[in-house]
Design a protein around this motif. Structure first.
Motif, PDB file in Angstrom:
ATOM      1  N   THR A  62       0.833  -1.200   0.000  1.00 37.43           N
ATOM      2  CA  THR A  62       0.000   0.000   0.000  1.00 37.43           C
ATOM      3  C   THR A  62       0.866   1.248   0.000  1.00 37.43           C
ATOM      4  N   ILE A  63       0.540   2.178  -0.866  1.00 37.71           N
ATOM      5  CA  ILE A  63       1.204   3.482  -0.908  1.00 37.71           C
ATOM      6  C   ILE A  63       0.300   4.486  -0.201  1.00 37.71           C
ATOM      7  N   SER A  71      -3.378   3.844  -2.083  1.00 32.91           N
ATOM      8  CA  SER A  71      -3.583   2.971  -3.235  1.00 32.91           C
ATOM      9  C   SER A  71      -2.874   1.657  -2.986  1.00 32.91           C
ATOM     10  N   ILE A  72      -3.515   0.589  -3.429  1.00 28.45           N
ATOM     11  CA  ILE A  72      -2.888  -0.728  -3.361  1.00 28.45           C
ATOM     12  C   ILE A  72      -2.238  -0.979  -4.718  1.00 28.45           C
ATOM     13  N   MET A  91       1.604  -1.252 -10.670  1.00 27.33           N
ATOM     14  CA  MET A  91       0.231  -1.324 -11.179  1.00 27.33           C
ATOM     15  C   MET A  91      -0.739  -1.008 -10.037  1.00 27.33           C
ATOM     16  N   ASP A  92      -1.546   0.040 -10.218  1.00 23.90           N
ATOM     17  CA  ASP A  92      -2.556   0.387  -9.209  1.00 23.90           C
ATOM     18  C   ASP A  92      -3.711  -0.608  -9.323  1.00 23.90           C
ATOM     19  N   ILE A  97      -9.092  -4.801  -6.701  1.00 25.03           N
ATOM     20  CA  ILE A  97      -9.303  -5.466  -5.400  1.00 25.03           C
ATOM     21  C   ILE A  97     -10.689  -5.117  -4.860  1.00 25.03           C
ATOM     22  N   ASP A  98     -11.091  -3.827  -5.021  1.00 22.37           N
ATOM     23  CA  ASP A  98     -12.439  -3.445  -4.580  1.00 22.37           C
ATOM     24  C   ASP A  98     -13.499  -4.256  -5.317  1.00 22.37           C
TER      25      ASP A  98
END
Length: 632
Positions: A62-63, A71-72, A91-92, A97-98
């Motif tokens: 995670t950033i 953002s993951i 890659m965001d 994931i959501d």
């Protein structure tokens, strides 16, 4: 952004235009370059020469940006030919994931739902099937996926699927549609279904999702309530029939005929304990479904083990097969039914018990087939037996009842006078308060509501008095000659003023029409019909009232566009205290207005009726002759 210094091949433009974040670390693992997408992802300008974080291939982390947003991302690591160091691509995957989490939650909800959830193509082929569907319809997922949805639809309802699919293709939902579906074993189940379109990423409809709820218990409850209501109506009807007769034999015959029909018995009998002038006890009886000769040759029933509970008032006896009952067949000389007796297998007997005289008789029913009588028949007959006992007592106490009725009428008259006086005073006080209260006072609203309630109370008192007078045959009428058109217009004007929520449109084909009738009572009927129309059309703003005169009759109609009345209830709406079932239980009223209107029109030698369609409204009609003798 920091532009890399590549040697050999020129990757600079490609690096800068990459839509995903990327940065380069040298062979000492220090940051030497990054692209605009990386700067945007980090949310800040990184320091060139700063040590790079170490990530392995496909590492997810995670950033956290300076503004606190997150953002993951997933790291992809590679090297470029003819360059020194490592290229890291980030890659965001937050949205992915959501979506995955959303799909997982949705799948869990679908699988754990007690409701059936199915999806299908526009061609009607089943594409998904949850546990509830498997439990309800008895098909496993492997058995049903790929089958057509009509597998679950009874043949006589296949047209419903075409209607549903057409709505879905037009991007329309089907909400709470009540229908019948069929299980693997052939069982029919009532369902409430909601069908929604399924869209692809372009917004195109590609299928349908269906949520179905088993409403068997609800339907059973509704049927029970309907049955209880019908039984209550039957009891009231039978009660009215037998209470109107003061002849003992007449009461017995009516009760026997009605109860034999209600139970579906092949024949029924009422044995009545009667004491003659000498004080001797013997039994009279009436029959239904069989001639008297079928019983007379066998004499009166004896107090055997089978008959004892009835003759001694111990309770109701219901047996699916009396020939197998342990109490049956032990008494000489017949040891059961005499030869030639009507065949009895199903047996039902109900004692008729008077509060004053004890057991005064019994109702007996028979059928040649087993298991024909139910617990509901018991309950119904218990009520009829009670009413029969009361009716028989009333036959003996007729003179006393007449005296009591006279006292009752006197009391109602006195009570009405005593009730109307304080209600009238209360209305006057409220008007004085309203006149003297400042317009801006917040209590004005409550005063107006209080006055409206007083008006309703006054109307209820007057209606109850009218009902009482109708029952005693004392409803007063005063016949005069008057202009009906003037009355017609005045009544509509008053109702329009008091009901601004609706538009009342009047149509009459004459400017003057002289009739001989009770002006006040005819006006009462018109106002009552308009009031009903307004009450039962809360979402429709128009009422149409028409008048038409011929050479011999005056015909008036009042039409609304409201909730309507089912056809099977139209014949009952003029009954005393009857209200339309399941449509407007929340609406106020005693259900006597139409009863009074019916009596008024009847006394004018006319007729009143209604025509209706559920969901489209109701039209009430009445006709009275223009020339009549009247009640003078």
């Amino acid at each position: 952004m920091h532009v890399p210094n590549f040697t050999g091949l020129n990757y600079t433009n490609v690096f800068l235009q990459m839509p995903v974040a990327a940065y380069i670390c040298d062979d000492h693992n220090n940051l030497v370059a990054y692209n605009p997408a990386a700067e945007k992802l980090w949310g800040s300008i990184p320091v060139i020469g700063k040590p790079c974080e170490k990530h392995s291939q496909d590492d997810e982390f995670t950033i956290v940006r300076p503004d606190g947003s997150k953002s993951i991302v997933q790291a992809h690591i590679t090297t470029l030919p003819d360059t020194a160091g490592t290229v890291v691509i980030l890659m965001d995957i937050t949205a992915q994931i959501d979506d995955d989490n959303r799909e997982a939650r949705l799948a869990a909800i679908i699988e754990s739902s007690d409701d059936v959830i199915i999806s299908k193509t526009l061609g009607g082929y089943i594409t998904s099937w949850n546990k509830a569907a498997e439990k309800l319809f008895e098909y496993t997922e492997d058995e049903i996926i790929g089958k057509h949805i009509t597998t679950l639809i009874p043949e006589d309802r296949h047209a419903e699927e075409d209607i549903i699919i057409n709505r879905i293709k037009n991007n329309l939902r089907v909400d709470h549609f009540e229908t019948i579906r069929i299980t693997k074993s052939g069982k029919l189940i009532p369902l409430s279904i909601t069908v929604s379109p399924i869209h692809n990423r372009k917004g195109e409809v590609i299928g349908a999702s269906k949520i179905a709820r088993d409403i068997s218990k609800q339907k059973q409850s509704e049927e029970r309530l309907q049955m209880y209501a019908e039984n209550l109506e039957i009891l009231n009807s039978v009660g009215q029939i037998i209470s109107a007769d003061l002849d003992t034999q007449g009461i017995l015959q009516k009760v026997t005929d009605a109860t034999t029909q209600l139970t579906g018995a092949a024949f029924g009998a009422f044995f009545h304990n009667e004491v003659n002038e000498k004080g001797e006890s013997y039994m009279l009886f009436t029959l239904s479904g069989a001639p008297r000769e079928a019983f007379e040759k066998f004499g009166m029933p004896r107090n055997t083990a089978v008959f004892k509970p009835t003759f001694e008032g111990e309770g109701i006896v219901r047996v699916d097969d009396i020939t197998k009952d342990p109490r049956y067949g032990h008494t000489p000389p017949h040891y059961g039914m005499p030869e030639g007796h009507l065949p009895v297998v199903s047996y039902l007997a109900v004692p008729v018990i008077s509060k004053s005289d004890g057991v005064i008789g019994g109702l007996f029913f028979g059928h040649p087939e087993p298991g024909r009588f139910t617990i509901e028949h018991e309950k119904l007959l218990a009520g009829v037996a009670s009413q029969a006992a009361i009716a028989l007592d009333n036959a003996k106490l007729y003179e006393e009842v007449k005296s009591l009725n006279a006292k009752k009428d006197e009391f109602i008259g006195l009570a009405s006078h005593e009730l109307k006086t304080p209600v009238t005073s209360l209305s006057g006080y409220l008007q004085l308060i309203e006149r003297n209260m400042p317009a801006a006072d917040l209590n004005n609203t409550f005063i107006k509501r209080a006055r409206q309630q007083v008006i309703k109370l006054t109307s209820l008192i007057e209606d109850l008095l009218d009902v009482s007078k109708i029952q005693t045959g004392k409803l007063p009428f005063s016949f005069t000659t008057f202009n009906f058109v003037q009355l017609f217009n005045d009544a509509i004007e008053m109702m329009q003023h008091n009901n601004p929520s609706h538009t009342i449109r009047a149509e009459f084909d004459a400017n003057q029409l002289l009739i001989y009738a009770d002006q006040q009572r005819i006006e009462q009927v018109i106002i009552n019909l308009i009031s009903n129309a307004i009450k039962y059309s809360p979402d429709a703003g128009l009422i149409i009232i028409k008048g038409q005169a011929t050479n011999s009759k005056l015909k008036v109609s009042v039409q609304d566009f409201g909730i309507g009345i089912a056809k099977d209830q139209l014949k009952r709406i003029f009954s005393r205290f009857y209200r339309v079932e399941n449509l407007a239980a929340h609406m106020s009223g005693l259900g006597i207005g139409l009863y009074i209107s019916h009596e008024i029109i009847h006394r004018h030698h006319g007729k009143i009726w209604a025509e209706s369609e559920l969901g489209k409204g109701t039209t009430f009609f009445f006709e009275i002759p223009l020339q009549q003798n009247g009640d003078r």
